[in-house]
Each structure stands twice: as C-alpha cells, then as structure tokens.
Motif scaffolding. Structure first.
Motif, short mmCIF file in Angstrom:
data_model
loop_
_atom_site.label_atom_id
_atom_site.label_comp_id
_atom_site.label_asym_id
_atom_site.label_seq_id
_atom_site.Cartn_x
_atom_site.Cartn_y
_atom_site.Cartn_z
N UNK A 147 20.69 47.93 61.67
CA UNK A 147 21.04 47.23 60.44
C UNK A 147 20.23 45.95 60.25
N UNK A 148 19.22 45.74 61.08
CA UNK A 148 18.49 44.47 61.08
C UNK A 148 17.79 44.19 59.75
N UNK A 149 17.24 45.21 59.12
CA UNK A 149 16.53 44.98 57.86
C UNK A 149 17.49 44.57 56.74
N UNK A 150 18.69 45.10 56.76
CA UNK A 150 19.70 44.68 55.78
C UNK A 150 20.03 43.21 55.97
N UNK A 151 20.22 42.80 57.24
CA UNK A 151 20.55 41.41 57.53
C UNK A 151 19.42 40.47 57.13
#
Length: 207
Positions: A147-151
């Motif tokens: 989920x890093x790109x969303x964050x």
C-alpha cells in the motif's frame, strides 16, 4: 459517499471512530470493536502509554487453509472496506547510532482505509490476485499487498501534517499479506521460496 482511501491519525481514529467501529476504554487499554462489514488487518499495538486492541481483527498476516477460505476472503477483499495500521517514520538516523542496527523512529501511527468495493480499487485488487495466484488448490503461497504508493500519494496531497513531512519521512508496515497453506506433499515452489509474490495498489485520481 465515503472516499475510496483515507488515512487517520490513531488518536483521532479512537476519538471519532468511523461507521462500523466503537471504542471502549478500560484503564490504559482501548478496545476497538469492528463490525463484519469491515475488513481489519491490524495486530494489537501500543500507542504512548496505552494498549490498543482491535477486536474481530484478522491480523496483518492472514492464513488460509482451504479453497473455501480463500474464496471467502477474496470476495471480502473485493467488496468491503479494508483497514490497516501504518507508521510514518523518520529515516534520518543520528550519527551516534549508525554503527548499531536501529529501527527508524516512529513519528506517527495512522489507520489507512481502502474501499475494496470501489471500482478502481477493486479492479487493481482483482487483477493483482489473479496475477499472483495462478493455482490456489495445489500449492502454498504468500501474497503481500503493498500500500506504499497509496500512502505516498496521500502524503503528497497534503493529508499528512506539514511539520512531519519536513524530515523526509518513510512509511513502515505499509502492507498486509495472505498466506495459503496447501496439504500437497511435494510443494517445491513453496519449499524453495518461489511462491512469495507481491503487488501494489495505486491511488487513482477522482476515486
């Protein structure tokens, strides 16, 4: 209509829990009750002087042991709202401590929420699961959903407090994983570590 993705500081989440959650305080422990309408991947943790317990949580690493469990989980991922605990950390390690291994300093903990039923999120999730899981019945596997790109997109959009962003922070614990254990006798891909895969979810504008 709720946003497809939100990120809420833990203290604010406990003070004003979203729909489907209730919070009870017992001394130095907060117990968070969540309805079956939500999908929670949060292990018990400590925040300041308090212990936070998410009851009905599946935990960050979910284990499945048969095709029925996988099918049920897949359906939930593609229809329910998902909650994951993430940490914003200072990646600047003091010179005095660089000689010894050390964990990044946690600046703030947040609860990231993703609407698995949102058409754009659902499409990514479904495609990622199809790509990483070619055959669920005959082999063991582990799939990490990143989920890093969303964050990073939410932080760039100004959701995170400006004073925290000045130190060029990094995200930690920005994923959850599904583990499927097959009873196959000769599960060579799993034995040799070839069954570990991952895919990323991205924040798409106008969701």
């Amino acid at each position: 209509m709720p946003n497809a993705t939100t990120v809420t500081e833990v203290g604010q989440f406990l003070k004003n829990p979203p729909e489907g959650f209730t919070v009870e305080a017992f001394g130095s422990e907060y117990r968070v009750h969540c309805s079956e309408e939500n999908l929670v991947f949060i292990d018990n943790f400590r925040s300041g002087d308090c212990d936070i317990v998410f009851q009905n949580s599946l935990g960050r690493k979910l284990k499945m042991h048969n095709l029925w469990e996988y099918t049920r989980m897949r359906k939930s991922l593609l229809s329910k709202r998902i909650y994951v605990l993430v940490s914003l950390c200072d990646q600047n390690i003091p010179e005095s401590s660089k000689k010894e291994p050390s964990e990044p300093k946690v600046l703030q903990k947040y609860v990231l929420s993703i609407d698995g039923g949102n058409p754009r999120i659902k499409w990514q999730m479904e495609r990622g699961l199809d790509w990483t899981i070619s055959s669920v019945a005959g082999e063991s596997y582990r799939v990490e959903i990143d989920l890093s790109e969303i964050l990073e997109s939410l932080a760039a959009a100004g959701v995170i407090a400006e004073n925290l962003m000045k130190c060029n922070p990094i995200w930690k614990d920005s994923s959850f994983s599904l583990k499927y254990y097959s009873d196959a006798l000769f599960d060579f891909p799993h034995w040799f570590g070839f069954s570990k895969r991952s895919f990323k979810l991205r924040l798409i504008k106008n969701t």
